[in-house]
Design a protein around this motif. Structure first.
Motif, PDB file in Angstrom:
ATOM      1  N   GLY A 165       0.822  -1.208   0.000  1.00  0.00           N
ATOM      2  CA  GLY A 165       0.000   0.000   0.000  1.00  0.00           C
ATOM      3  C   GLY A 165       0.858   1.260   0.000  1.00  0.00           C
ATOM      4  O   GLY A 165       0.614   2.193  -0.772  1.00  0.00           O
ATOM      5  N   ILE A 166       1.876   1.284   0.837  1.00  0.00           N
ATOM      6  CA  ILE A 166       2.724   2.477   0.957  1.00  0.00           C
ATOM      7  C   ILE A 166       3.533   2.691  -0.324  1.00  0.00           C
ATOM      8  O   ILE A 166       3.568   3.791  -0.886  1.00  0.00           O
ATOM      9  N   GLU A 185      -5.965  -3.237  13.843  1.00  0.00           N
ATOM     10  CA  GLU A 185      -6.717  -2.047  13.467  1.00  0.00           C
ATOM     11  C   GLU A 185      -5.794  -0.897  13.032  1.00  0.00           C
ATOM     12  O   GLU A 185      -6.045  -0.214  12.040  1.00  0.00           O
ATOM     13  N   TRP A 186      -4.689  -0.701  13.775  1.00  0.00           N
ATOM     14  CA  TRP A 186      -3.823   0.449  13.450  1.00  0.00           C
ATOM     15  C   TRP A 186      -3.201   0.322  12.075  1.00  0.00           C
ATOM     16  O   TRP A 186      -2.908   1.310  11.411  1.00  0.00           O
ATOM     17  N   LYS A 187      -3.008  -0.925  11.622  1.00  0.00           N
ATOM     18  CA  LYS A 187      -2.432  -1.118  10.289  1.00  0.00           C
ATOM     19  C   LYS A 187      -3.437  -0.692   9.215  1.00  0.00           C
ATOM     20  O   LYS A 187      -3.084  -0.077   8.219  1.00  0.00           O
ATOM     21  N   LYS A 188      -4.714  -0.994   9.455  1.00  0.00           N
ATOM     22  CA  LYS A 188      -5.759  -0.588   8.505  1.00  0.00           C
ATOM     23  C   LYS A 188      -5.878   0.933   8.474  1.00  0.00           C
ATOM     24  O   LYS A 188      -5.984   1.542   7.401  1.00  0.00           O
ATOM     25  N   THR A 189      -5.866   1.533   9.665  1.00  0.00           N
ATOM     26  CA  THR A 189      -6.004   2.990   9.754  1.00  0.00           C
ATOM     27  C   THR A 189      -4.861   3.676   9.015  1.00  0.00           C
ATOM     28  O   THR A 189      -5.072   4.635   8.256  1.00  0.00           O
ATOM     29  N   LYS A 193      -5.317   6.183   5.697  1.00  0.00           N
ATOM     30  CA  LYS A 193      -4.820   7.568   5.696  1.00  0.00           C
ATOM     31  C   LYS A 193      -4.016   7.877   4.442  1.00  0.00           C
ATOM     32  O   LYS A 193      -3.878   9.024   4.040  1.00  0.00           O
ATOM     33  N   ARG A 194      -3.449   6.843   3.837  1.00  0.00           N
ATOM     34  CA  ARG A 194      -2.666   7.043   2.611  1.00  0.00           C
ATOM     35  C   ARG A 194      -3.498   6.859   1.358  1.00  0.00           C
ATOM     36  O   ARG A 194      -2.959   6.788   0.259  1.00  0.00           O
ATOM     37  N   GLY A 195      -4.790   6.702   1.536  1.00  0.00           N
ATOM     38  CA  GLY A 195      -5.647   6.533   0.365  1.00  0.00           C
ATOM     39  C   GLY A 195      -5.726   5.110  -0.147  1.00  0.00           C
ATOM     40  O   GLY A 195      -6.220   4.867  -1.244  1.00  0.00           O
TER      41      GLY A 195
END
Ligand code: PLP
Length: 438
Positions: A165-166, A185-189, A193-195
């Motif tokens: 993703g990044i 959850e924090w990985k999904k968030t 945030k990066r679209g």
């Protein structure tokens, strides 16, 4: 079940969640019709990372110090060595938990595969005519206009999704990550945030991969990163061995017939540890001894490697296991058959560890060496202890390694953790203390 090359007592241990040290009977078997992973692809992958280094440096300012290379240090850990290594020799950790850009070992394979795809599109569309051209074209609006037509999709328990993703979104691709229910959850968030489009599945990793695969197959402009059978991922990981060879040389750590190297690699579906094993055996041959490390609840590579060439790996569910582990990066029920077949003659063995043991190491890494990792990454630290088990001693004896142990080098490969939010990491530490007091 019985067709697997696993002793009866080990099968019982697997079913009752007791740690095992499994020695690979196919190790060094010259008669195997080897599914060859191509050594030239390893060097091509290394060259590709070099070609793209100036591009990556521009996209990710954190790479300025390393001139665009994504690499981690090899750290000596003398206090941890005292605690967990009674075999002799020195213990190091490979600090891939702190790999820049993605914060896990997935930076190696995932980013390499995104670069392969971008490079292919650039060649097909005439952006570059060959690998000697100026790659700064990848940073232009012209390139982004092409890349933005395409979607890169992947199934993940979290970290591969972060990496793809990044890297994908930084180059201008649309990206979709199919997350298994283990994903934090924090990985999904962080991805959203990066679209990055995150699709949540209330199912295991295999189902998330399948969902991604079939969605991508239906779309001509979609490219699927197939964690279960990707040579691009595999070779990206394998480059780590070439870099490690440099680091060992630089730190005056010999690896030769008098100085064996033991490497302990956390394994999920197998791509990362398999690729690194392939690389290490290419570089060091018989002097490198590679072991995979898996949670007692998810020994999928053990079952895969204990099967036969060209046969489906046995899912852990057939042993009554449920992949219920806090090591989310390793929560995989069925191994990659592709990786099993490619590394079958290269891998020394596989050991398993309980979550309690993972947490012990997570805690020791912090208290003794001030290193913060996620639970999956700590499992390699069980390596020297397991090599000291009866089955481990047998391996050492068979390969005439016992007299060499005082001159041996051990590397626990740390695979993720530097992106874990502070509160989340504190919960890991608290749980480690709680389990110790139980
Ligand atoms: C993915 C991952 C691994 C294992 O890699 P596989 O290619 O799935 O075998 C190990 N540790 C962490 C933290 C990971 O994210």
């Amino acid at each position: 079940m019985s067709s697997l090359n696993i002793s009866k007592s080990d099968q019982e241990s697997l079913c009752s969640l007791k740690p095992v040290f499994w020695t690979n009977g196919a190790f060094c078997d010259q008669s195997l019709p080897i599914n060859v992973a191509n050594t030239s692809e390893l060097y091509e992958a290394a060259d590709r990372f070099l070609r793209f280094a100036p591009v990556l440096e521009r996209l990710f300012p954190e790479l300025s110090e390393s001139n665009g290379l994504i690499e981690s240090p090899l750290l000596e850990v003398p206090l941890l060595n005292k605690l967990i290594n009674s075999l002799g020799g020195s213990l190091y950790v490979k600090a891939d938990h702190a790999l820049p850009v993605a914060g896990s070992i997935k930076a190696r394979g995932g980013i390499h595969e995104v670069l392969c795809f971008a490079e292919k599109l650039a060649l097909d569309n005439g952006l570059v005519n060959g690998v000697l051209d100026d790659y700064s074209i990848f940073l232009t609006a012209e390139a982004r206009a092409i890349f933005s037509q395409y979607t890169i999709a992947v199934g993940s328990t979290g970290n591969l999704g972060l990496s793809i993703g990044i890297a994908g979104s930084a180059l201008g691709f649309k990206t979709v990550v199919h997350m298994s229910s283990d994903a934090k959850e924090w990985k999904k968030t962080r991805l959203r945030k990066r679209g990055v489009k995150v699709v949540e599945h209330d199912a295991d990793y295999g189902v998330a991969v399948e969902a991604g695969r079939s969605e991508a197959e239906a779309d001509r402009f979609s490219y699927f990163v197939d964690d279960e059978r990707s040579s691009h991922l595999f070779m990206g990981y394998a480059v780590a061995a070439l870099r490690l060879q440099e680091q060992l040389k630089h730190q005056n750590i010999p690896v030769d017939e008098k100085h064996p190297l033991f490497v302990y690699l956390p394994a999920g579906v197998g791509g990362a540890p398999g690729g690194i094993t392939f690389g290490l055996k290419t570089v060091f041959g018989d002097h490198a001894h590679c072991f995979f490390a898996e949670p007692v609840q998810a020994p999928c590579m053990l079952l895969g490697m204990a099967g036969d060439l060209n046969t489906d790996p046995t899912p852990v569910y057939e042993y009554g296991l449920t992949i219920d582990t806090d090591a989310d990066g390793l929560a995989v029920g069925t191994a990659s058959q592709w990786v099993c077949d490619v590394t079958r003659h290269l891998l020394s063995g596989v050991f398993t560890a309980t979550d309690k043991q993972l947490y012990q190491h997570l805690h020791s890494l912090k208290s003794l060496e001030n290193i913060e990792v996620e639970p999956s990454a700590a499992i390699g630290c069980q390596g020297p202890l397991m090599l000291n088990s009866q089955a481990g001693q047998e391996y050492l004896k068979t390969h005439r390694l016992l007299p060499l142990l005082s001159d041996s080098t051990h590397i626990a490969w740390l695979t993720g953790g530097s992106f874990v939010p502070k509160e989340e990491y504190q919960r890991y530490l608290d749980k480690a203390v709680m389990l110790q007091n139980e």
